[in-house]
Design an enzyme around this catalytic site. Structure first.
Site, PDB file in Angstrom:
ATOM      1  N   TYR A   1      37.597  80.472  34.911  1.00 35.30           N
ATOM      2  CA  TYR A   1      37.203  79.294  35.665  1.00 35.30           C
ATOM      3  C   TYR A   1      35.732  79.426  36.021  1.00 35.30           C
ATOM      4  CZ  TYR A   1      37.992  82.271  39.795  1.00 35.30           C
ATOM      5  OH  TYR A   1      37.960  83.277  40.709  1.00 35.30           O
ATOM      6  N   SER A   2      35.092  78.283  36.209  1.00 39.09           N
ATOM      7  CA  SER A   2      33.649  78.263  36.408  1.00 39.09           C
ATOM      8  C   SER A   2      33.294  78.658  37.835  1.00 39.09           C
ATOM      9  CB  SER A   2      33.101  76.857  36.103  1.00 39.09           C
ATOM     10  OG  SER A   2      33.412  76.497  34.774  1.00 39.09           O
ATOM     11  N   ASP A   3      32.145  79.285  37.968  1.00 38.69           N
ATOM     12  CA  ASP A   3      31.631  79.669  39.273  1.00 38.69           C
ATOM     13  C   ASP A   3      31.450  78.410  40.127  1.00 38.69           C
ATOM     14  OD1 ASP A   3      30.311  80.716  41.432  1.00 38.69           O
ATOM     15  OD2 ASP A   3      28.449  81.134  40.361  1.00 38.69           O
TER      16      ASP A   3
END
Length: 610
Positions: A286-288
């Site tokens: 998952y993206s930061d």
């Protein structure tokens, strides 16, 4: 009377300097317009009309990749000899900016997207102009006089009885008549009681405020609340109400005034609910959240927008999009992982936003035609190129924010803000950053070995891989394997003294050099590196500053040191140091446009080959 006396009771209007600007340009294939001439007229409101405070006019030598064409000369009368020896755009725009010493300013242009795009790309050289909002007289005319057959400048000049100058299509002449048109349109708007003040726009980035939803205060019963031109326009930075996300904005923000979402927006979406849902289990990729916040700020989502999101992940980003678009908006989110899609839909439903956000399983590179057109498209992955489907499914005046490769190598990526004009995409803004490569099926680990552009792998004791730009000349990958073996058993190991590296800056710089032997490597499942390889030589620098090469006198090692020296001489350039080219790909895997970088003319001397 000009009709402007109605505005002079508004202190903001009376204090504003209107900078009417026009660029003549040349547009090379796959690239945004490059200016060849600029003209500007600075106007000050007075009881008798607009007083000209000063003028600016200059020819501009375009970069070598954007030569003047015969069509440019036929339209403007500008010839190549007229441009020879003229200063380049950075110097000219810095000269224009030096005149802007008495703010606040409001830029004015007709069909302003071209002017805004040029100022945005050269914002480093003209920060005052680039920080000012821009009023589009084409959009203003559509509000004042709906239903006209044409809103071209010549048609509007004729309609208002403004003479078309003999030097039409020269920058200063066009700026002057656009200024006359502005006065007529403002007067039309005041007489029709559409607006009679300019109280809401802001010209200083420091004055940006988070979006608020407030009632308008009418200045008179006759204005019925629609009295502010800036309110009628709808500021593109989101700080004022918008009548409709599909209505062409009058005010365009040339450069982003903030690169952060408001704390209020973030606080309304519970991050932990999405990132740590026990029923779904851990989400490996998952993206930061900080990167999500940055890119959603660049996306600039208006109230009521339809948004296509590619990469559902945990659902956190689509929840933020729902908050930004509001209850009248609609978010369509795509992911190849059905498990993630179902979990996100469940969380959205439990939070009461299931009617705003719908998540679907499928290949997001194809978009989602049933929901098109979209006002905004955002991707939390890196496709192999900008897909044609996204461009075709974008609404007029829409925007795409996505990670795109700048070389056919893993990790050679940059975050790009894209707009589309006449069916052609243009990269308007670059930001250092990146996301994992896209893939067609769920993959547990996209980082150890990327799913795309890996030419050789050695799996023991820890996986090492290599990605070469010269793969066309190495069809059996014998050269790639030989180069990787040389790097696994180097004859030279050193240390770059000027650490820490700005890895994203160096990667972009080497990609812009377009050396056919540029190579990306990962050694022993640890740090990645970038450098130069051939079948008989190899040298890379790792992210921690370690340099490995096949030999102390390696040709590749000398090349790598040359790249590092040029990069340092160019002061480790940031995203604004580059111009962009989006060119239609020769293959259809997938169909779309490839993004490549060029070093700006101001950096050419430092970056030139010896």
């Amino acid at each position: 009377m000009t009709g402007l006396h109605r505005y002079l009771d508004d202190p903001a209007f009376a204090a504003t300097r209107f900078v009417v600007i026009d660029f003549e340009g040349t547009t090379p294939a796959g690239c945004p317009a490059e200016p060849i001439e600029v003209g500007a007229v600075i106007l000050r409101p007075t009881p008798g009309g607009m007083e000209c405070v000063s003028q600016f006019e200059a020819l501009i030598r375009p970069p070598a990749y954007a030569p003047l064409t015969e069509a440019d000369t036929r339209q403007t009368g500008i010839t190549a000899p007229m441009l020879a020896g003229r200063p380049a755009a950075p110097a000219v725009l810095a000269g224009l900016d030096a005149l802007l010493t008495d703010p606040p300013y409001l830029l004015v242009a007709h069909h302003a997207c071209t002017e805004a795009g040029i100022l945005r790309r050269y914002a480093h050289d003209c920060p005052t102009a680039a920080a000012a909002p821009m009023l589009d007289t084409l959009a203003l005319a559509k509000r004042c006089r709906p239903g006209l057959a044409s809103y071209a400048l010549d048609a509007l000049l004729t309609l208002h009885g403004i003479g078309i100058p003999a030097s039409r299509h020269r920058a200063l002449a066009d700026a002057e008549v656009t200024g006359h048109l502005l006065v007529r349109l403002l007067a039309d708007g005041a007489r029709a009681h559409r607006w009679c003040r300019l109280t809401s726009y802001e010209t200083s980035p420091a004055n940006h405020h988070p979006p608020t939803r407030t009632r308008r205060s009418p200045c008179s019963d006759r204005c019925s609340g629609a009295c502010s031109l800036a309110h009628e326009a709808g500021s593109r930075d989101g700080s004022h109400e918008r009548e409709s996300p599909r209505k062409r904005p009058l005010l365009i923000t040339v450069t982003r005034r903030t690169m952060n979402l408001s704390d209020d927006t973030i606080s309304r979406v519970p991050e932990d609910v999405y990132l740590h849902d026990a029923r779904r289990g851990p989400t490996l990729h998952y993206s930061d959240p900080a990167a999500i916040h940055r890119d959603l700020a660049a996306l600039d989502v208006p109230d009521g927008a339809r948004v296509l999101e590619v990469g559902t992940g945990t659902g956190y980003s689509s929840a933020l999009l729902a908050e930004l678009a509001g209850p009248a908006g609609h978010i369509v989110s795509m992911d190849v992982d059905d498990h993630l899609v179902q979990a996100a839909n469940q969380l959205h439903g439990e939070r009461g936003i299931g009617t705003v956000v719908t998540c679907h399983t499928g290949d997001g590179l194809a978009g989602h035609p049933p929901g098109a057109p979209y006002d905004r498209i955002v991707a939390w992955l890196c496709p192999p190129r900008l897909p044609s489907s996204w461009v075709h499914q974008l609404a007029p005046d829409g925007r795409i924010v996505t990670c795109l490769p700048v070389a056919p190598l893993p990790s050679a990526n940059i975050i790009t803000t894209i707009t589309v004009h006449a069916g052609r995409p243009h990269a308007d803004q670059l930001t250092f950053g990146g996301y994992a490569q896209s893939h067609l099926t769920p993959i547990d680990d996209v980082h150890t070995i990327p799913p795309r552009w890996v030419d050789a792998i050695i799996g023991q004791p820890e996986p090492s891989w290599i990605s070469i730009s010269w793969r066309v000349s190495d069809p059996h990958r014998d050269g790639a394997r030989a180069a990787l073996h040389q790097l696994q058993r180097p004859g030279h190991t050193g240390r770059y003294e000027r650490t820490p590296l700005d890895w994203q800056s160096f990667t972009a710089f080497t990609a812009a050099l377009a050396d056919p032997n540029l190579t990306a490597v990962s050694l022993h499942g640890q740090g990645r590196g970038i450098g130069h390889t051939t079948p008989t030589s190899a040298a890379i620098i790792l992210t921690d500053g370690t340099i490995v090469a096949n030999h102390p006198e390696s040709v590749s090692l000398r090349t790598l040191h040359t790249w590092l020296r040029r990069w340092e001489d160019a002061a480790r350039p940031g995203p604004n140091a580059y111009t962009t080219m989006l060119t239609r790909a020769e293959d259809d895997d997938p169909p779309g446009w490839d993004l490549r970088l060029r070093i700006r003319p101001g950096n050419t001397q430092q970056a030139a080959r010896p």
